[in-house]
Design a protein around this motif. Structure first.
Motif, PDB file in Angstrom:
ATOM      1  N   ALA A 302      20.192  59.323  34.275  1.00 44.04           N
ATOM      2  CA  ALA A 302      21.562  58.823  34.194  1.00 44.04           C
ATOM      3  C   ALA A 302      22.026  58.219  35.517  1.00 44.04           C
ATOM      4  O   ALA A 302      22.959  57.399  35.542  1.00 44.04           O
ATOM      5  CB  ALA A 302      22.504  59.951  33.774  1.00 44.04           C
ATOM      6  N   SER A 303      21.390  58.608  36.624  1.00 44.25           N
ATOM      7  CA  SER A 303      21.763  58.082  37.945  1.00 44.25           C
ATOM      8  C   SER A 303      20.829  56.962  38.406  1.00 44.25           C
ATOM      9  O   SER A 303      20.995  56.431  39.497  1.00 44.25           O
ATOM     10  CB  SER A 303      21.739  59.216  38.982  1.00 44.25           C
ATOM     11  N   ASP A 304      19.862  56.638  37.572  1.00 44.25           N
ATOM     12  CA  ASP A 304      18.869  55.611  37.933  1.00 44.25           C
ATOM     13  C   ASP A 304      19.443  54.222  37.689  1.00 44.25           C
ATOM     14  O   ASP A 304      19.805  53.884  36.565  1.00 44.25           O
ATOM     15  CB  ASP A 304      17.603  55.831  37.096  1.00 44.25           C
ATOM     16  N   ARG A 305      19.499  53.410  38.722  1.00 40.20           N
ATOM     17  CA  ARG A 305      20.073  52.064  38.604  1.00 40.20           C
ATOM     18  C   ARG A 305      19.013  50.969  38.707  1.00 40.20           C
ATOM     19  O   ARG A 305      19.328  49.795  38.526  1.00 40.20           O
ATOM     20  CB  ARG A 305      21.142  51.851  39.681  1.00 40.20           C
ATOM     21  N   HIS A 306      17.777  51.332  39.003  1.00 45.08           N
ATOM     22  CA  HIS A 306      16.759  50.315  39.226  1.00 45.08           C
ATOM     23  C   HIS A 306      15.502  50.528  38.386  1.00 45.08           C
ATOM     24  O   HIS A 306      14.446  49.990  38.711  1.00 45.08           O
ATOM     25  CB  HIS A 306      16.387  50.265  40.717  1.00 45.08           C
TER      26      HIS A 306
END
Length: 471
Positions: A302-306
């Motif tokens: 859920a915190s992964d942006r890449h």
């Protein structure tokens, strides 16, 4: 299988159902009854043996409860896939041999444990059998020929869409149905992941860790590096030194330590993954459904942006082990590799089972079942902690925030083997931390106590016996 040949002994003190249970169990353990093989119906076996049908029902019921066989609606009883069990008879570890010796009675007859604090068992008493049966019946009644045709390799789109919505609402996972791959257990999905990541991938794992995943990675001939843990989980600062391409982590509830990884450490891991174009975190969202203190923590993904997190989950503990439905969410770069090189693999989950699960989740039955089980497990969790009160002076207790087991460490440094032997002497089975260690543990004075499959009375009895053994 249409028949089973063996004789009932009328002499001695062994009751009829125990003889039937013991014979079938022995046939399974020796490999004479294979995984997936159909057993005779209770009626036909009762007629052949000339015993009451209720006698066979009792024997089958015991085999069901121990996981040797499974019942499939409208089909009958089948031998469960227990491939590792056959290794026990020919290759017992020294620790298991000691346990067997302690649990043996004169004459070589094995005495079963009175209480088994297995960290792998769950409580099936709350399973909505009537609902599952109703859904199954409706699907088989209303199904058209399309349901019996070959489905999509990633799993039926409708189920993947339902899983996508569930993951977003329950775990904060951001994904499209196209990114999800459904498989029969994490084993298959890890095998598929090896095809996607390629060979010779240097991977980091915590120590101790989930040993089954470690063995699977090792079977790929992956170079495996163990990375130190602290109270927050895997140490991200050691990953650069380890020179690895991937790291396998269980941030929601690390097995077996029970660590719940805080947001700061999660950000450190994501920062490491962002530092290389081919670096990935494999997130096993183990036991994420059962948290007893504080608010639920979203998945690492859920915190992964890449697109650096490969997310894996399963319905085995939340619903039942026999469901055998797991899922993997691939980042877009890896999804492109899958579509190009691995899309020809067929889905390993029956389309009928997929349809049943889709209705079970989509129509709200799963959420209601999960809420019910959270309440049941919370009660067992609190009871176990209460019953362990007198042991707190001698043992440090960890992992009590989530999951279905606790970790007890001897403050006096009593060796793990001695703790297990003392418990076995009271006919109680506990599990050593070393069983999950990739490398030799430094202290070796910790044991796991699972409570998921125990009744309240068994928890009280088991902890009372442990106090006699350890204090």
């Amino acid at each position: 299988m249409n028949e089973m040949t063996f004789q009932i002994r009328t002499e001695g003190d062994s009751c009829l159902y125990e003889q039937i249970y013991g014979h079938i169990k022995g046939e399974i353990r020796s490999g004479k009854l294979l995984s997936g093989e159909r057993l005779p119906s209770t009626r036909s076996l009762a007629e052949y043996l000339q015993v009451a049908r209720s006698t066979v029902d009792c024997a089958y019921g015991q085999l069901l409860s121990e996981g040797y066989i499974e019942s499939r609606p409208y089909k009958g009883y089948f031998v469960c896939p227990i491939e590792e069990l056959l290794q026990l008879d020919s290759g017992l570890s020294a620790l298991e041999n000691r346990q067997a010796a302690v649990g043996a009675m004169p004459g070589g007859r094995e005495e079963p444990y009175r209480i088994d604090f297995s960290p792998y068992d769950i409580d099936m008493s709350g399973f909505p059998f009537s609902v599952w049966k109703k859904i199954t019946k409706n699907i088989l009644t209303d199904a058209n020929s399309d349901l019996f045709a070959k489905g999509e390799g990633q799993g039926d789109y409708s189920l993947r869409q339902t899983i996508s919505r569930y993951l977003h609402s329950a775990r904060g996972v951001e994904c499209r149905p196209e990114q999800i791959i459904v498989g029969a257990g994490n084993d298959f999905l890890l095998l598929l992941l090896e095809k996607i990541l390629g060979r010779d991938v240097r991977i980091a794992m915590e120590n101790p860790t989930y040993k089954r995943s470690y063995r699977i990675f090792r079977s790929f001939a992956y170079p495996i590096v163990t990375v130190d843990m602290d109270e927050c989980g895997m140490r991200a600062d050691r990953l650069e030194q380890a020179d690895v391409r991937a790291a396998y982590v269980m941030p929601s509830h690390q097995f077996p330590m029970g660590t719940v990884m805080p947001i700061g450490r999660r950000m450190e891991l994501l920062k490491w993954a962002d530092g290389g174009s081919d670096r990935y975190l494999i997130e096993d969202d183990y036991d994420s459904e059962f948290r007893f203190r504080g608010k639920p923590i979203p998945a690492l993904q859920a915190s992964d942006r890449h697109g650096r997190v490969i997310y894996m989950g399963s319905f085995s503990k939340a619903i039942a082990p026999a469901i055998r439905v797991s899922f993997m969410v691939l980042p877009k770069p890896l999804l492109e590799i899958y579509e190009r090189e691995c899309s020809f693999y067929s889905c390993t989950v029956s389309r009928i089972d997929q349809s049943i699960l889709n209705v079970f989740i989509g129509e709200g039955y799963f959420e209601r079942h999960l809420n019910k089980m959270r309440k049941i497990y919370r009660g067992k969790h609190e009871l176990l902690l209460e019953c362990l009160g007198e042991l707190r002076e001698e043992f440090a207790i960890a992992g009590e925030n989530a999951g279905l087991h606790l970790l007890l460490t001897s403050k006096r440094g009593i060796p793990e083997g001695e703790l297990l032997e003392r418990a076995a002497g009271r006919q109680v089975r506990v599990y050593g931390l070393s069983e999950s260690s990739v490398e030799e543990a430094s202290g070796g004075a910790a044991v796991l106590l699972g409570f998921g499959g125990l009744t309240d009375e068994e928890i009280r009895e088991g902890t009372a016996l442990l106090k006699e053994a350890w204090l």
